[in-house]
Motif scaffolding. Structure first.
Motif, PDB file in Angstrom:
ATOM      1  N   GLU A   8     -10.785 -22.411  -6.482  1.00 59.59           N
ATOM      2  CA  GLU A   8     -10.389 -21.020  -6.285  1.00 59.59           C
ATOM      3  C   GLU A   8     -10.032 -20.359  -7.614  1.00 59.59           C
ATOM      4  O   GLU A   8     -10.445 -19.219  -7.884  1.00 59.59           O
ATOM      5  N   VAL A   9      -9.286 -21.063  -8.437  1.00 62.42           N
ATOM      6  CA  VAL A   9      -8.867 -20.489  -9.726  1.00 62.42           C
ATOM      7  C   VAL A   9     -10.065 -20.328 -10.652  1.00 62.42           C
ATOM      8  O   VAL A   9     -10.215 -19.298 -11.332  1.00 62.42           O
ATOM      9  N   ARG A  10     -10.920 -21.323 -10.700  1.00 63.59           N
ATOM     10  CA  ARG A  10     -12.105 -21.249 -11.560  1.00 63.59           C
ATOM     11  C   ARG A  10     -12.995 -20.071 -11.156  1.00 63.59           C
ATOM     12  O   ARG A  10     -13.476 -19.309 -12.009  1.00 63.59           O
ATOM     13  N   ASP A  11     -13.198 -19.889  -9.859  1.00 65.37           N
ATOM     14  CA  ASP A  11     -14.002 -18.769  -9.381  1.00 65.37           C
ATOM     15  C   ASP A  11     -13.353 -17.437  -9.734  1.00 65.37           C
ATOM     16  O   ASP A  11     -14.041 -16.485 -10.127  1.00 65.37           O
ATOM     17  N   ILE A  66     -11.326 -16.777 -12.299  1.00 67.42           N
ATOM     18  CA  ILE A  66     -11.385 -16.533 -13.746  1.00 67.42           C
ATOM     19  C   ILE A  66     -12.783 -16.114 -14.187  1.00 67.42           C
ATOM     20  O   ILE A  66     -12.950 -15.123 -14.912  1.00 67.42           O
ATOM     21  N   TYR A  67     -13.795 -16.849 -13.745  1.00 63.69           N
ATOM     22  CA  TYR A  67     -15.128 -16.652 -14.302  1.00 63.69           C
ATOM     23  C   TYR A  67     -16.011 -15.696 -13.485  1.00 63.69           C
ATOM     24  O   TYR A  67     -16.870 -15.022 -14.064  1.00 63.69           O
ATOM     25  N   ASN A  68     -15.803 -15.628 -12.186  1.00 61.69           N
ATOM     26  CA  ASN A  68     -16.691 -14.808 -11.359  1.00 61.69           C
ATOM     27  C   ASN A  68     -16.063 -13.519 -10.857  1.00 61.69           C
ATOM     28  O   ASN A  68     -16.773 -12.590 -10.470  1.00 61.69           O
ATOM     29  N   TYR A  69     -14.750 -13.459 -10.856  1.00 63.05           N
ATOM     30  CA  TYR A  69     -14.084 -12.265 -10.339  1.00 63.05           C
ATOM     31  C   TYR A  69     -13.446 -11.439 -11.450  1.00 63.05           C
ATOM     32  O   TYR A  69     -13.770 -10.270 -11.631  1.00 63.05           O
ATOM     33  N   GLU A 109      -3.585 -15.576   4.668  1.00 62.71           N
ATOM     34  CA  GLU A 109      -4.717 -14.916   5.323  1.00 62.71           C
ATOM     35  C   GLU A 109      -4.562 -13.396   5.316  1.00 62.71           C
ATOM     36  O   GLU A 109      -5.546 -12.660   5.250  1.00 62.71           O
ATOM     37  N   ALA A 110      -3.314 -12.925   5.342  1.00 61.05           N
ATOM     38  CA  ALA A 110      -3.060 -11.487   5.377  1.00 61.05           C
ATOM     39  C   ALA A 110      -3.298 -10.814   4.030  1.00 61.05           C
ATOM     40  O   ALA A 110      -3.412  -9.589   3.959  1.00 61.05           O
ATOM     41  N   ILE A 111      -3.387 -11.592   2.937  1.00 60.42           N
ATOM     42  CA  ILE A 111      -3.567 -10.988   1.611  1.00 60.42           C
ATOM     43  C   ILE A 111      -4.909 -11.377   0.978  1.00 60.42           C
ATOM     44  O   ILE A 111      -5.108 -11.183  -0.226  1.00 60.42           O
ATOM     45  N   LEU A 112      -5.824 -11.897   1.791  1.00 61.48           N
ATOM     46  CA  LEU A 112      -7.114 -12.351   1.262  1.00 61.48           C
ATOM     47  C   LEU A 112      -7.872 -11.248   0.535  1.00 61.48           C
ATOM     48  O   LEU A 112      -8.593 -11.511  -0.445  1.00 61.48           O
ATOM     49  N   ASP A 113      -7.720 -10.006   0.961  1.00 60.37           N
ATOM     50  CA  ASP A 113      -8.472  -8.904   0.347  1.00 60.37           C
ATOM     51  C   ASP A 113      -7.989  -8.572  -1.055  1.00 60.37           C
ATOM     52  O   ASP A 113      -8.719  -7.954  -1.830  1.00 60.37           O
ATOM     53  N   ASP A 114      -6.758  -8.941  -1.371  1.00 62.20           N
ATOM     54  CA  ASP A 114      -6.227  -8.720  -2.724  1.00 62.20           C
ATOM     55  C   ASP A 114      -6.380 -10.031  -3.488  1.00 62.20           C
ATOM     56  O   ASP A 114      -5.501 -10.889  -3.482  1.00 62.20           O
ATOM     57  N   ARG A 115      -7.533 -10.197  -4.134  1.00 63.66           N
ATOM     58  CA  ARG A 115      -7.874 -11.496  -4.716  1.00 63.66           C
ATOM     59  C   ARG A 115      -6.875 -11.960  -5.774  1.00 63.66           C
ATOM     60  O   ARG A 115      -6.516 -13.134  -5.824  1.00 63.66           O
ATOM     61  N   GLU A 116      -6.430 -11.041  -6.621  1.00 67.68           N
ATOM     62  CA  GLU A 116      -5.495 -11.427  -7.681  1.00 67.68           C
ATOM     63  C   GLU A 116      -4.186 -11.928  -7.083  1.00 67.68           C
ATOM     64  O   GLU A 116      -3.670 -12.981  -7.475  1.00 67.68           O
ATOM     65  N   ALA A 117      -3.648 -11.187  -6.111  1.00 72.51           N
ATOM     66  CA  ALA A 117      -2.400 -11.607  -5.475  1.00 72.51           C
ATOM     67  C   ALA A 117      -2.595 -12.911  -4.709  1.00 72.51           C
ATOM     68  O   ALA A 117      -1.718 -13.791  -4.723  1.00 72.51           O
ATOM     69  N   PHE A 118      -3.731 -13.056  -4.038  1.00 73.74           N
ATOM     70  CA  PHE A 118      -4.003 -14.271  -3.286  1.00 73.74           C
ATOM     71  C   PHE A 118      -3.967 -15.500  -4.190  1.00 73.74           C
ATOM     72  O   PHE A 118      -3.321 -16.504  -3.866  1.00 73.74           O
ATOM     73  N   ILE A 119      -4.640 -15.437  -5.337  1.00 76.61           N
ATOM     74  CA  ILE A 119      -4.657 -16.576  -6.258  1.00 76.61           C
ATOM     75  C   ILE A 119      -3.271 -16.836  -6.816  1.00 76.61           C
ATOM     76  O   ILE A 119      -2.847 -17.989  -6.975  1.00 76.61           O
ATOM     77  N   ALA A 120      -2.535 -15.766  -7.110  1.00 79.53           N
ATOM     78  CA  ALA A 120      -1.178 -15.930  -7.631  1.00 79.53           C
ATOM     79  C   ALA A 120      -0.307 -16.695  -6.630  1.00 79.53           C
ATOM     80  O   ALA A 120       0.396 -17.651  -6.985  1.00 79.53           O
ATOM     81  N   PHE A 121      -0.340 -16.293  -5.370  1.00 86.07           N
ATOM     82  CA  PHE A 121       0.470 -16.971  -4.358  1.00 86.07           C
ATOM     83  C   PHE A 121      -0.035 -18.379  -4.064  1.00 86.07           C
ATOM     84  O   PHE A 121       0.757 -19.282  -3.755  1.00 86.07           O
TER      85      PHE A 121
END
Length: 361
Positions: free
Chosen positions: A256-259, A261-264, A180-192
């Motif tokens: 989450e991953v699909r969004d 890759i294609y939308n973000y 929840e603390a890293i939600l604003d960093d989308r790339e890092a959030f998906i990685a974790f």
């Protein structure tokens, strides 16, 4: 031996030699300041060419890496070179191979065990073990292929450990607070999200491209790993053959991953998902969020341990977990056995109930 002085005052040497395969070669070397330097070069060169244990340890390390070039991966070679050059060659480099004794090795080991870094900390148990293994690899190679006898490493004690500390894991609640603390960093959030909910290794994560995902089947295929060596990005096979595997994704993670890759990110089919992330950047993000949320500060690799712990708590077997994480089942049992429920106790209880039921009949 033949050394000659030319008109400029410099010395040269030239000679014939036979390599370890019996083939003759001619060698000429110029530009020495003194006759002794030219003759020393010839002696040193002949020792190396003939595989003689009269060569120095430093020279044999070069021979070892030449012989092992087809077998050692880039990462392993670079790591071993770094260790040997930094911690072993300064001690043994000028010694002849045949003159190295077990006592020499024990004294070196004692120095490693008592050494402290600039911050006052000793070397970790895993690093000590790796240093000892690097020296052993060179001496064992000399024994096996070049007749080093006796091998001084054989009577030396083993030092270090495969595991320097107990495994520290995040619970689901720990991870959710962190994420929840890293939600604003989308790339890092998906990685974790991928690291925690799939248990993949960091190198496997950083090698991922959109083609690795089958969103229709909700699956992730692990076929490669990423490393950066000497400033160059390298895509290599995974750590072990068992590491090539297909991982079923929960629906929320698939979406989450699909969004992403294609939308973000708008990535091409063969473009790395996390090309801007590095080990150091992920560790910095992790530490900052842990300090904010109070989640335990752990290593990135501990997310893999956390995933295994989560699956154990959910009741999955060592075989099933090994298939998902790329471990052999016996490795899961050895490393995480203390996390499994008390199966022996359950067996005893079941046998007791079985006997009691039989007596009641």
């Amino acid at each position: 031996m033949s050394a000659k002085q030319d008109k400029s005052g410099k010395w040269s040497c030239q000679f014939w030699y036979e390599d370890i395969y019996g083939k003759r070669h001619h060698k000429c070397k110029r530009g020495f300041d003194a006759e002794e330097d030219a003759l020393a070069f010839e002696r040193q060169f002949l020792s190396r060419a003939n595989g003689s244990m009269d060569m120095t340890f430093a020279d044999f390390v070069d021979v070892y890496f030449t012989d092992m070039a087809p077998k050692l991966g880039d990462y392993t070679r670079n790591t071993r070179e770094y260790m040997l050059n930094g911690k072993v060659i300064p001690v043994f480099g000028k010694k002849r191979m045949r003159d190295i004794t077990t006592l020499d090795i024990v004294e070196w080991q004692n120095g490693i065990l008592t050494h402290t870094k600039d911050n006052g900390d000793p070397y970790s148990e895993t690093y000590i073990r790796s240093l000892n293994c690097a020296l052993a690899a060179v001496l064992n190679h000399a024994e096996r292929f070049y007749g080093l006898s006796p091998n001084p490493m054989k009577k030396a004690p083993g030092i270090g450990s495969k595991s320097s500390r107990s495994i520290i894991v995040w619970t689901k609640d720990d991870y959710l607070k962190f994420s929840e603390a890293i939600l604003d960093d989308r790339e890092a959030f998906i990685a974790f999200e991928l690291l925690y909910w799939t248990g993949i290794r960091l190198g496997e994560l950083l090698a991922l491209v959109p083609d690795d995902f089958d969103f229709a089947a909700s699956e992730l295929r692990i076929t490669k790993s990423y490393r950066r060596l000497k400033g160059i990005d390298r895509i290599t096979p995974p750590k072990t053959p068992k590491s090539v595997r297909t991982i079923a994704l929960p629906e929320f993670l698939r979406d989450e991953v699909r969004d992403f890759i294609y939308n973000y990110a708008g990535l091409a089919h063969d473009e790395r998902l996390f090309s801007t992330l590095t080990d150091a950047k992920l560790r910095a993000i992790m530490r900052k969020a842990c300090l904010q949320t109070g989640a335990p500060i752990i290593r990135i690799h501990d997310l893999r341990h956390s995933h295994v712990s989560l699956l154990i708590d959910m009741g999955f077997s060592a075989v099933a977990i090994g298939d998902r994480t790329g471990h052999e089942s016996q490795e899961i049992t050895l490393r995480y056995g203390h996390m499994f429920p008390d199966s022996q106790g359950k067996m005893a209880d079941a046998l007791q109930h079985f006997r009691d039921d039989d007596d009641a009949v």
